[in-house]
Motif scaffolding. Structure first.
Motif, mmCIF file in Angstrom:
data_model
loop_
_atom_site.group_PDB
_atom_site.id
_atom_site.type_symbol
_atom_site.label_atom_id
_atom_site.label_comp_id
_atom_site.label_asym_id
_atom_site.label_seq_id
_atom_site.Cartn_x
_atom_site.Cartn_y
_atom_site.Cartn_z
ATOM 1 N N VAL A 1 0.881 -1.148 0.054
ATOM 2 C CA VAL A 1 0.048 0.138 -0.019
ATOM 3 C C VAL A 1 0.925 1.341 0.021
ATOM 4 O O VAL A 1 1.642 1.488 1.119
ATOM 5 C CB VAL A 1 -0.749 0.085 1.266
ATOM 6 N N ASP A 2 0.909 2.063 -0.987
ATOM 7 C CA ASP A 2 1.735 3.178 -1.353
ATOM 8 C C ASP A 2 1.264 4.457 -0.554
ATOM 9 O O ASP A 2 -0.093 4.365 -0.258
ATOM 10 C CB ASP A 2 1.738 3.581 -2.797
ATOM 11 N N ASP A 3 2.063 5.446 -0.207
ATOM 12 C CA ASP A 3 1.736 6.475 0.371
ATOM 13 C C ASP A 3 0.850 6.343 1.410
ATOM 14 O O ASP A 3 -0.223 7.183 1.934
ATOM 15 C CB ASP A 3 0.918 7.581 -0.797
ATOM 16 N N PHE A 4 1.114 5.624 2.220
ATOM 17 C CA PHE A 4 0.339 5.065 3.626
ATOM 18 C C PHE A 4 0.045 6.656 4.442
ATOM 19 O O PHE A 4 1.242 7.070 4.924
ATOM 20 C CB PHE A 4 0.564 4.167 4.151
ATOM 21 N N ALA B 1 9.497 2.681 5.131
ATOM 22 C CA ALA B 1 9.638 4.008 5.452
ATOM 23 C C ALA B 1 10.153 4.464 4.073
ATOM 24 O O ALA B 1 11.282 4.188 3.723
ATOM 25 C CB ALA B 1 10.475 4.539 6.460
ATOM 26 N N GLU B 2 9.391 5.612 3.370
ATOM 27 C CA GLU B 2 9.774 6.223 2.174
ATOM 28 C C GLU B 2 10.483 7.472 2.398
ATOM 29 O O GLU B 2 9.968 8.161 3.297
ATOM 30 C CB GLU B 2 8.576 6.569 1.374
ATOM 31 N N GLY B 3 11.297 7.738 1.299
ATOM 32 C CA GLY B 3 11.746 8.986 1.479
ATOM 33 C C GLY B 3 12.714 9.366 2.515
ATOM 34 O O GLY B 3 12.877 10.646 3.274
#
Ligand code: C2E
Ligand code: CA
Ligand code: CA
Length: 578
Positions: free
Chosen positions: A483-486, A540-542
């Motif tokens: 699930v992206d951009d959660f 964790a993105e970014g």
């Protein structure tokens, strides 16, 4: 044809006159359409209506119309029921009359009347013959009615009964052409969209969405002034033409009032069903000359309003420029997709604990010959709006599995590649099988478990059963779902349990806040805790700084991705350790 029928009757039946009148549905008037002999004059002297009660309605034709039956009078002078006609009949020397209702679908559509100067002209045989003639005439009327219905339908929307786009254009042209007072007034063209129409359709079904459209249509008709037009110009777009406005200021007030008074919700099975609107407006003469241009520019203003997330926006010239740029870009992008000019870059995803590589997110890159690198933030929305996104997805899947095969030969095994799926394409059925087919054709079935699909949280929120069905097919075959951009879609984690999901990616917006923003930290901590509680992994993105990374270690986050480790790079540049 009707003239012909009357002429034949008069000539062959030796009648003095024969006439056909047709009922106007709205006024109830029986209007003369054709006749032979002095039928038209008679009709003019004896105007009749369906419900008319005055004297003139009480002739034989009026009686036939009102009572819906044939009326045969073989001697007018002795028939008390049709006395009203006696005077006029006398002037033409008419002694007997036969009137037949013309019936279409059990509805009286008209009357055919025969007038004779002989008493007793309508015996049984004669009536049988005329009955047949009347039946034929009914049939003819029926054709005409159907024709007119077709004409009506081709200018109206069957669902809401509003004018359609073609008629709206015509109305704009009418309102904006001509001279006189119109030249000193302005016309406002509003495109009003029900923004959450698709959501409503997905959640409640088409019938309910239709109901919403009808209710909004009814509301619009009620609040608009007589000279104004409201049309349904697209699935969930209304076109509103506001005529005879004095100034832009006035128009602004009207629009504001209109938007403010729109129903914010309708009741549906005891539940409040929220409706979101957005509008774009163009003004004649400022923004264009003809209906087509004005309507299109109001549409551009609507798109512009969407981009800046405002409830409405007026057309301005820069919107047209932007649109031309996008149009040019769209053409270039189409060529790029067809000529295989896009590239797939890979950004590593690593374990937080050991900084070990587990996989890559595949991100599209496009270098345009005129403009250089075009950022995905610019070309992905264009691809989404044009449907090109689907080709890009399938191209990515194919490119990625070939890359996995390639890497395997180089000894890089057991890593996965995550591919972004656009919300726009999940709506099209068959996407799961298409993806599986591509993998199969590449001879890469055994790599299926190394393919991950990233689906945004908001996409899942807008889920429909068919989306879930597609996702289930993919999961059955071993593919994984992230699930992206959660965190941006305000859904709860427990909600995610309904979906065949393996992992959530916390949006970079929250990681960005670490370590100083305590609220962001609390959120990240909460998400990790709850995700683990229901057996999901967390990426964790970014991640850009060591400090952020340290917090993630402390919070027990599983995986990380970000510039701290690597940007997205071409496949030959990927590193194996971080
Ligand atoms: P996304 O799926 O959220 O992808 C992550 C974005 O964050 C990528 O931007 C990536 O380059 C960027 N990023 C990664 N690490 C960092 C970091 O440490 N700091 C910052 N500031 N950014 C980081 P990119 O490549 O520009 O892509 C933007 C969006 O475009 C993606 O967001 C994705 O939604 C979409 N996109 C890109 N390629 C594709 C594609 O092939 N198909 C689809 N459907 N969408 C794509
Ligand atoms: Ca992504
Ligand atoms: Ca993301």
């Amino acid at each position: 044809m009707f003239h012909e029928a009357c002429r034949i009757a008069v000539e062959h039946g030796f009648y003095h006159a024969a006439g056909i009148r047709r009922v106007n549905k709205t006024t109830g008037e029986a209007v003369f359409v054709a006749g032979a002999g002095p039928a038209e004059e008679i009709a003019a002297r004896m105007p009749i209506t369906l419900s008319g009660s005055d004297e003139k309605n009480h002739g034989p034709t009026g009686l036939a119309l009102r009572e819906g039956r044939q009326v045969i009078v073989n001697q007018l002078s002795t028939d008390p029921g049709t006395r009203a006609f006696l005077d006029v009949a006398g002037e033409y020397g008419i002694q007997s009359v036969a009137a037949f209702p013309l019936v279409i679908n059990n509805d009286i559509a008209g009357i055919m009347t025969f007038y004779s100067r002989d008493p007793g002209a309508f015996d049984e045989d004669e009536v049988a013959l005329l009955e047949e003639l009347a039946a034929d005439t009914s049939l003819g009327l029926n054709y005409i009615a159907k024709d007119q219905q077709l004409a009506y339908l081709s200018f109206h929307d069957a669902l809401t009964d509003l004018p359609n786009r073609a008629l709206a254009l015509d109305r704009i042209n009418q309102a904006t052409s001509g001279y006189g007072y119109r030249t000193i007034r302005i016309t406002g063209i509003v495109v009003l969209s029900i923004e959450n129409y698709r959501k409503i359709t997905n959640a409640y079904g088409t019938a309910t969405a239709d109901k919403v459209l009808r209710e909004v249509a009814t509301f619009l008709i009620q609040i608009l002034r007589d000279g104004d037009t409201v049309a349904r110009i697209d699935a969930h777009d209304f076109g509103i033409v506001l005529t005879g406005v004095f100034s832009v200021n006035d128009l602004n007030m009207v629009v504001q009032k209109l938007l403010d008074s729109l129903p914010g919700a309708i009741m549906y099975r005891g539940e409040e069903l929220v409706i979101n609107y957005r509008a774009g407006i163009s003004i004649h003469p400022r923004d264009g000359k003809d209906g087509g241009e004005l309507l299109r520019r109001a549409g551009l203003a609507l798109t512009g309003a969407r981009k800046i997330e405002q409830p409405f926006r007026y057309y301005t010239k820069d919107l047209e420029d932007q649109n031309s740029r996008e149009y040019a870009l769209e053409k270039d992008l189409r060529d790029a997709v067809n000529n295989n000019e896009l590239e797939l870059y890979y950004q590593p995803i690593i374990t937080v604990r050991d900084r070990e590589l587990v996989g890559f997110e595949a991100l599209s890159r496009w270098q345009n010959s005129r403009l250089g690198w075009v950022p995905p933030a610019e070309f992905i929305p264009i691809a989404e709006n044009t449907g090109l996104i689907e080709s890009i997805c399938y191209w990515s899947v194919e490119k990625a599995v070939r890359q996995l095969q390639h890497w395997e030969k180089d000894g890089i095994k057991d890593i996965y590649v995550a591919i972004n799926i656009s919300p726009y394409q999940l709506r099209s059925k068959g996407i799961a099988n298409r993806i599986l087919e591509i993998i199969h054709k590449a001879g890469a079935d055994r790599f299926r478990e190394q393919i991950v699909l990233e689906i945004t949280e908001s996409m899942l929120m807008e889920h429909s059963d068919s989306v879930i069905a597609e996702l289930n097919i993919l999961q059955d075959k071993g593919l994984k779902l992230f699930v992206d951009d959660f965190g941006t879609g305000y859904s709860s984690l427990s909600y995610l349990r309904r979906f065949p999901v393996d992992t959530v990616k916390i949006d970079s917006e929250f990681i960005n806040g670490l370590p100083h923003d305590h609220e962001a930290e609390a959120l990240v901590k909460g998400i990790i805790g709850m995700a683990h509680g229901i057996g999901l992994e967390v990426v964790a993105e970014g991640v850009e700084t060591e400090e952020q990374y340290a917090v993630l270690c402390e919070l027990g986050c599983d995986l990380a991705q970000g510039y701290l480790f690597s940007r997205a790079v071409p496949p030959e540049e990927v590193a194996l350790s971080y």
